[in-house]
Design a protein around this motif. Structure first.
Motif, PDB file in Angstrom:
ATOM      1  N   VAL A  72      -9.126 -36.213  53.222  1.00  0.00           N
ATOM      2  CA  VAL A  72      -9.505 -34.828  53.558  1.00  0.00           C
ATOM      3  C   VAL A  72      -8.399 -34.173  54.389  1.00  0.00           C
ATOM      4  O   VAL A  72      -7.960 -33.041  54.099  1.00  0.00           O
ATOM      5  CB  VAL A  72     -10.851 -34.808  54.324  1.00  0.00           C
ATOM      6  CG1 VAL A  72     -11.184 -33.398  54.773  1.00  0.00           C
ATOM      7  CG2 VAL A  72     -11.963 -35.370  53.452  1.00  0.00           C
ATOM      8  N   LEU A  73      -7.921 -34.899  55.401  1.00  0.00           N
ATOM      9  CA  LEU A  73      -6.833 -34.367  56.243  1.00  0.00           C
ATOM     10  C   LEU A  73      -5.569 -34.129  55.414  1.00  0.00           C
ATOM     11  O   LEU A  73      -4.901 -33.094  55.538  1.00  0.00           O
ATOM     12  CB  LEU A  73      -6.524 -35.363  57.376  1.00  0.00           C
ATOM     13  CG  LEU A  73      -7.612 -35.536  58.441  1.00  0.00           C
ATOM     14  CD1 LEU A  73      -7.218 -36.628  59.424  1.00  0.00           C
ATOM     15  CD2 LEU A  73      -7.837 -34.216  59.184  1.00  0.00           C
ATOM     16  N   ASN A  74      -5.302 -35.105  54.545  1.00  0.00           N
ATOM     17  CA  ASN A  74      -4.090 -35.026  53.721  1.00  0.00           C
ATOM     18  C   ASN A  74      -4.148 -33.813  52.788  1.00  0.00           C
ATOM     19  O   ASN A  74      -3.146 -33.135  52.554  1.00  0.00           O
ATOM     20  CB  ASN A  74      -3.978 -36.323  52.908  1.00  0.00           C
ATOM     21  CG  ASN A  74      -2.566 -36.578  52.439  1.00  0.00           C
ATOM     22  OD1 ASN A  74      -1.612 -36.064  53.014  1.00  0.00           O
ATOM     23  ND2 ASN A  74      -2.433 -37.375  51.395  1.00  0.00           N
ATOM     24  N   TRP A  75      -5.332 -33.559  52.286  1.00  0.00           N
ATOM     25  CA  TRP A  75      -5.531 -32.416  51.380  1.00  0.00           C
ATOM     26  C   TRP A  75      -5.222 -31.103  52.121  1.00  0.00           C
ATOM     27  O   TRP A  75      -4.527 -30.232  51.596  1.00  0.00           O
ATOM     28  CB  TRP A  75      -6.973 -32.448  50.881  1.00  0.00           C
ATOM     29  CG  TRP A  75      -7.351 -31.372  49.917  1.00  0.00           C
ATOM     30  CD1 TRP A  75      -6.942 -31.239  48.626  1.00  0.00           C
ATOM     31  CD2 TRP A  75      -8.224 -30.271  50.181  1.00  0.00           C
ATOM     32  NE1 TRP A  75      -7.506 -30.142  48.048  1.00  0.00           N
ATOM     33  CE2 TRP A  75      -8.308 -29.515  48.984  1.00  0.00           C
ATOM     34  CE3 TRP A  75      -8.958 -29.841  51.282  1.00  0.00           C
ATOM     35  CZ2 TRP A  75      -9.082 -28.362  48.869  1.00  0.00           C
ATOM     36  CZ3 TRP A  75      -9.736 -28.696  51.165  1.00  0.00           C
ATOM     37  CH2 TRP A  75      -9.795 -27.966  49.976  1.00  0.00           C
ATOM     38  N   LEU A  76      -5.714 -31.019  53.352  1.00  0.00           N
ATOM     39  CA  LEU A  76      -5.449 -29.806  54.152  1.00  0.00           C
ATOM     40  C   LEU A  76      -3.948 -29.672  54.441  1.00  0.00           C
ATOM     41  O   LEU A  76      -3.373 -28.589  54.323  1.00  0.00           O
ATOM     42  CB  LEU A  76      -6.236 -29.858  55.465  1.00  0.00           C
ATOM     43  CG  LEU A  76      -7.758 -29.773  55.317  1.00  0.00           C
ATOM     44  CD1 LEU A  76      -8.445 -30.043  56.651  1.00  0.00           C
ATOM     45  CD2 LEU A  76      -8.163 -28.386  54.789  1.00  0.00           C
ATOM     46  N   VAL A  77      -3.324 -30.786  54.795  1.00  0.00           N
ATOM     47  CA  VAL A  77      -1.876 -30.769  55.083  1.00  0.00           C
ATOM     48  C   VAL A  77      -1.104 -30.334  53.845  1.00  0.00           C
ATOM     49  O   VAL A  77      -0.198 -29.480  53.911  1.00  0.00           O
ATOM     50  CB  VAL A  77      -1.408 -32.177  55.549  1.00  0.00           C
ATOM     51  CG1 VAL A  77       0.116 -32.242  55.614  1.00  0.00           C
ATOM     52  CG2 VAL A  77      -2.001 -32.509  56.918  1.00  0.00           C
ATOM     53  N   ALA A  78      -1.487 -30.912  52.689  1.00  0.00           N
ATOM     54  CA  ALA A  78      -0.768 -30.602  51.446  1.00  0.00           C
ATOM     55  C   ALA A  78      -0.916 -29.124  51.074  1.00  0.00           C
ATOM     56  O   ALA A  78       0.002 -28.516  50.515  1.00  0.00           O
ATOM     57  CB  ALA A  78      -1.269 -31.497  50.326  1.00  0.00           C
ATOM     58  N   LEU A  79      -2.080 -28.552  51.381  1.00  0.00           N
ATOM     59  CA  LEU A  79      -2.285 -27.125  51.090  1.00  0.00           C
ATOM     60  C   LEU A  79      -1.387 -26.260  51.969  1.00  0.00           C
ATOM     61  O   LEU A  79      -0.867 -25.243  51.533  1.00  0.00           O
ATOM     62  CB  LEU A  79      -3.753 -26.746  51.341  1.00  0.00           C
ATOM     63  CG  LEU A  79      -4.753 -27.138  50.256  1.00  0.00           C
ATOM     64  CD1 LEU A  79      -6.165 -26.743  50.679  1.00  0.00           C
ATOM     65  CD2 LEU A  79      -4.408 -26.466  48.923  1.00  0.00           C
ATOM     66  N   VAL A  80      -1.171 -26.715  53.198  1.00  0.00           N
ATOM     67  CA  VAL A  80      -0.373 -25.915  54.143  1.00  0.00           C
ATOM     68  C   VAL A  80       1.125 -26.084  53.871  1.00  0.00           C
ATOM     69  O   VAL A  80       1.853 -25.108  53.714  1.00  0.00           O
ATOM     70  CB  VAL A  80      -0.717 -26.317  55.601  1.00  0.00           C
ATOM     71  CG1 VAL A  80       0.198 -25.580  56.589  1.00  0.00           C
ATOM     72  CG2 VAL A  80      -2.172 -25.999  55.906  1.00  0.00           C
ATOM     73  N   ILE A  81       1.596 -27.343  53.812  1.00  0.00           N
ATOM     74  CA  ILE A  81       3.056 -27.544  53.744  1.00  0.00           C
ATOM     75  C   ILE A  81       3.565 -27.808  52.321  1.00  0.00           C
ATOM     76  O   ILE A  81       4.755 -27.970  52.094  1.00  0.00           O
ATOM     77  CB  ILE A  81       3.529 -28.674  54.696  1.00  0.00           C
ATOM     78  CG1 ILE A  81       2.970 -30.032  54.255  1.00  0.00           C
ATOM     79  CG2 ILE A  81       3.160 -28.364  56.134  1.00  0.00           C
ATOM     80  CD1 ILE A  81       3.561 -31.204  55.056  1.00  0.00           C
ATOM     81  N   GLY A  82       2.632 -27.922  51.357  1.00  0.00           N
ATOM     82  CA  GLY A  82       3.045 -28.082  49.964  1.00  0.00           C
ATOM     83  C   GLY A  82       3.346 -29.516  49.563  1.00  0.00           C
ATOM     84  O   GLY A  82       3.782 -29.769  48.426  1.00  0.00           O
ATOM     85  N   ARG A  83       3.140 -30.457  50.424  1.00  0.00           N
ATOM     86  CA  ARG A  83       3.284 -31.890  50.074  1.00  0.00           C
ATOM     87  C   ARG A  83       2.467 -32.701  51.080  1.00  0.00           C
ATOM     88  O   ARG A  83       2.220 -32.234  52.201  1.00  0.00           O
ATOM     89  CB  ARG A  83       4.749 -32.322  50.095  1.00  0.00           C
ATOM     90  CG  ARG A  83       5.414 -32.166  51.420  1.00  0.00           C
ATOM     91  CD  ARG A  83       6.840 -32.703  51.410  1.00  0.00           C
ATOM     92  NE  ARG A  83       7.521 -32.302  52.623  1.00  0.00           N
ATOM     93  CZ  ARG A  83       7.318 -32.851  53.824  1.00  0.00           C
ATOM     94  NH1 ARG A  83       6.458 -33.844  53.955  1.00  0.00           N
ATOM     95  NH2 ARG A  83       7.968 -32.429  54.881  1.00  0.00           N
ATOM     96  N   PRO A  84       2.057 -33.909  50.689  1.00  0.00           N
ATOM     97  CA  PRO A  84       1.263 -34.728  51.626  1.00  0.00           C
ATOM     98  C   PRO A  84       2.083 -35.142  52.837  1.00  0.00           C
ATOM     99  O   PRO A  84       3.324 -35.154  52.779  1.00  0.00           O
ATOM    100  CB  PRO A  84       0.885 -35.960  50.800  1.00  0.00           C
ATOM    101  CG  PRO A  84       1.138 -35.592  49.380  1.00  0.00           C
ATOM    102  CD  PRO A  84       2.223 -34.569  49.389  1.00  0.00           C
ATOM    103  N   ALA A  85       1.390 -35.483  53.912  1.00  0.00           N
ATOM    104  CA  ALA A  85       2.070 -35.984  55.122  1.00  0.00           C
ATOM    105  C   ALA A  85       2.555 -37.411  54.867  1.00  0.00           C
ATOM    106  O   ALA A  85       1.828 -38.212  54.249  1.00  0.00           O
ATOM    107  CB  ALA A  85       1.106 -35.961  56.295  1.00  0.00           C
TER     108      ALA A  85
END
Lengths: 232, 404
Positions: A47-60
């Motif tokens: 879930v966190l990774n999905w939010l990060v990917a939406l913001v920065i365009g790639r997973p953390a």
């Protein structure tokens, strides 16, 4: 072409220990519990990774490594349970430790935000295919229920066809999970010739393509291991 | 510090620990049963009937043989496994602890296979006497499933032992033993929550329990019914839990009409006495007394295989882990018999009904077929409770002291 960022490398020699085959279900229990606990953490991370990917365009990157380790571990546990491999797997998902191993990209790749937003919906058809492929394979390969369990118990060897069928189910399952967890943006492929490297060891998990590495020939390959698919 | 000073200091520390151990053991050993209580010799045949007595003797003799097999077979099998078990290291792709877990699980799995014939034999004997109802296939499947829980338990044990061994070397036992004691406390605390069916249809018994608790100055605890009648006819009851989880569990086989209401009151008074005397805590204390020395001995013995840091030592660990508690079994049983005798004594005082207590113990002989007067070695190896002859003798001694 048979390239997929998530590729299953099968270095298994088909030999099976009758004792561990007989008790395979029970030996799986500690792994099953650990897999469940790790899985809970993976859901939170997803879930966190999905939010990060939406913001920065790639997973953390840390989430990517965490999910990659989980996928490698998941693969070894199911390979063990479904008699696709013989040895008792480790608990950490460490690369280079198991004869049936997943190469997974550990560095995050750029992913389309729109596809990321709709990832769960996009993954749904693959989940349906997964249940069409994986569940029958499980029934064929699971201990007690199956011909392969009895064959391994009696002969001390796993029939190659069943081993490959189980390996394909695991490979597809890993690709589906990897896609859903944003480990890769590449869609899972149901073809058994994509993302499968029979008799080819994992040399470097990071690039994670199914090209036959030059060093592969130097590694001791099992005599029974079939050749990699011809399109390699 | 010179070598001789270190040696002297070591001896002093060891002496102090041994003295503390003996003091704690003597405190736990003490009970409220009068030391000068002389149990009269009971003619059990005259009480239960000669044919019943012969039947019980025959039944118990054969069951004891299966019991002896159950004690000796694990030692033999695990002794072989200690020697050759390391060959299975090749079946693992896991790290040291994972490989240790595999070796431990395989050792237990091999033991399960070796024990199966004697377990089936014991089941056949129990079925023959109508004590067990479980089918043979059902029993194999049941023990197979139970093996899964044993695997989990041994994996946890290996994780603790090898985890601490990798941190503390051969001193792992200093940290490991308290963890095992903590687990014992946790399991004892949690166990009653597995039996949540309230006792229904025995309103008088519930009232009696309240009355007994008040008289004994102890808090009444909930009564629970434990359903086992589908698999066995053997009657039983037990005190469970610690603090807020304290319960008394009555098997439905003791509530099926074969025992009168006054006999059941004696049973409840006996279990309540266990809570009154904090016997579950005492049991944990006793376990703790042995957990430290046993863990220490295991650490010393496994040094010859490289210590518990490496999986190579796990087969030997498994052998010592089973052998040492087998060696301490006689003293553990003696301790348990003392607690049970004290509970009987307290129940006699609380109920003031020696006739019902005597009738209860006679009924136990008839319903369980246990030999009321077994050979001397039987209680040493298997007797967690006083023999029925001793229990009846205690009732007669109480009657002699108090009249009635």
């Amino acid at each position: 072409m048979n390239e997929h960022p998530i590729t299953l490398h099968v270095m298994d020699d088909l030999r099976r220990s009758r004792l561990t085959v007989f008790f395979r279900y029970l030996l799986y229990i500690p792994h099953g519990i650990w897999l469940e606990l790790w899985g809970i953490a993976v859901i939170l991370v997803a879930v966190l990774n999905w939010l990060v990917a939406l913001v920065i365009g790639r997973p953390a990157a840390p989430f990517q490594r965490f999910n990659a380790a989980y996928l490698r571990y998941w693969t070894t546990v199911y390979a063990f349970l479904m008699l696709v491999a013989n040895p008792f797997p480790g608990f950490t998902g460490e690369p280079g430790s198991y004869p049936v191993e997943l190469s997974v990209p550990t560095t995050p790749e750029k992913q389309n935000r729109l596809k990321t937003f709709f990832r769960m919906f996009l993954a749904l058809p693959t989940v349906v295919v997964l249940y069409v492929v994986l569940v029958p394979a499980m029934l064929i390969c699971y201990p007690l229920l199956s011909f392969s369990w009895w064959a391994s118990l009696i002969t001390g060897r796993m029939p190659r066809g069943f081993r490959d069928l189980g390996a394909n189910a695991i490979r597809y399952g890993a690709q589906v999970a990897g896609y859903a967890l944003l480990v890769t943006g590449t869609y899972p492929c149901s073809s058994p010739y994509v993302g499968m490297a029979l008799g080819v060891p994992v040399i470097d998990a990071a690039p994670a393509v199914a090209e036959t590495p030059p060093a592969a020939a130097e590694k001791p390959t099992a005599p029974e291991a079939p050749e990699a698919p011809s399109e390699a | 510090m010179s070598k001789s000073s270190r040696r002297l200091l070591g001896l002093l520390v060891f002496g102090a620990l041994a003295a503390a151990w003996l003091y704690a053991a003597s405190r736990l050993w003490r009970t409220s049963v009068p030391d000068d209580l002389k149990l009269p010799k009971v003619d059990v045949g005259a009480i239960v009937g000669l044919s019943e007595l012969h039947r019980a003797q025959h039944f118990s003799f054969v069951l004891d043989l299966f019991g002896l097999a159950g004690l000796l077979l694990p030692l033999i099998v695990l002794a072989f496994y200690a020697k050759w078990g390391h060959r299975f290291i090749g079946e693992s792709a896991a790290g040291p602890i994972g490989t240790g877990m595999l070796l431990a699980m395989l050792g237990i799995a091999i033991l399960w296979i070796a024990m199966l014939p004697s377990q089936l034999g014991a089941l056949w004997w129990l079925r023959r006497y109508g004590i067990e109802k479980t089918g043979y296939v059902e029993m194999v499947v049941g023990t197979w499933s139970a093996l899964g829980f044993e695997f989990l338990g041994i994996c946890l044990t290996i994780l603790i032992v090898m985890g601490f061994a990798r941190l503390l070397g051969n001193n792992w036992w200093l940290a490991g033993a308290p963890i095992f004691v903590g687990i014992a406390i946790l399991v004892t605390f949690v166990q009653p929550y597995a039996f949540n069916q309230p006792l229904e249809g025995h309103a008088a018994l519930l009232q009696t329990e309240q009355r007994l608790a008040q008289r004994e100055g102890v808090k009444a605890v909930p009564l629970r019914q434990i359903n086992v009648s589908a698999t066995t006819t053997a009657p039983n009851a037990m005190a469970m839990g610690l603090g807020p989880s304290r319960r008394i569990g009555l098997f439905d086989t003791i509530l099926d009409g074969r025992f009168s209401e006054p006999e059941l009151e004696v049973v409840v008074a006996h279990e309540l006495a266990h809570h009154k005397h904090n016997d579950l805590w005492k049991g944990i204390g006793w376990y703790a007394l042995f957990a430290f020395p046993i863990a220490f001995v295991i650490a010393q013995v496994t040094k010859r295989r490289g210590g518990m840091m490496v999986p190579l030592a796990v087969p030997l660990f498994l052998f010592v882990y089973v052998a040492l508690p087998t060696l301490t079994l006689p003293i553990d049983n003696a301790f348990s018999r003392r607690l049970e005798a004290e509970a009987d004594w307290t129940a006699l005082k609380a109920t003031n009904d020696p006739q019902s207590a005597k009738a209860l113990f006679v009924s136990f002989v008839r319903t369980t077929n246990e030999n009321p007067n077994p050979p001397f070695w039987d209680p040493i190896l298997f007797g967690s409770h006083p023999t029925e002859a001793q229990r009846i003798g205690m009732v007669e001694a109480w009657q002699a002291q108090n009249g009635g």
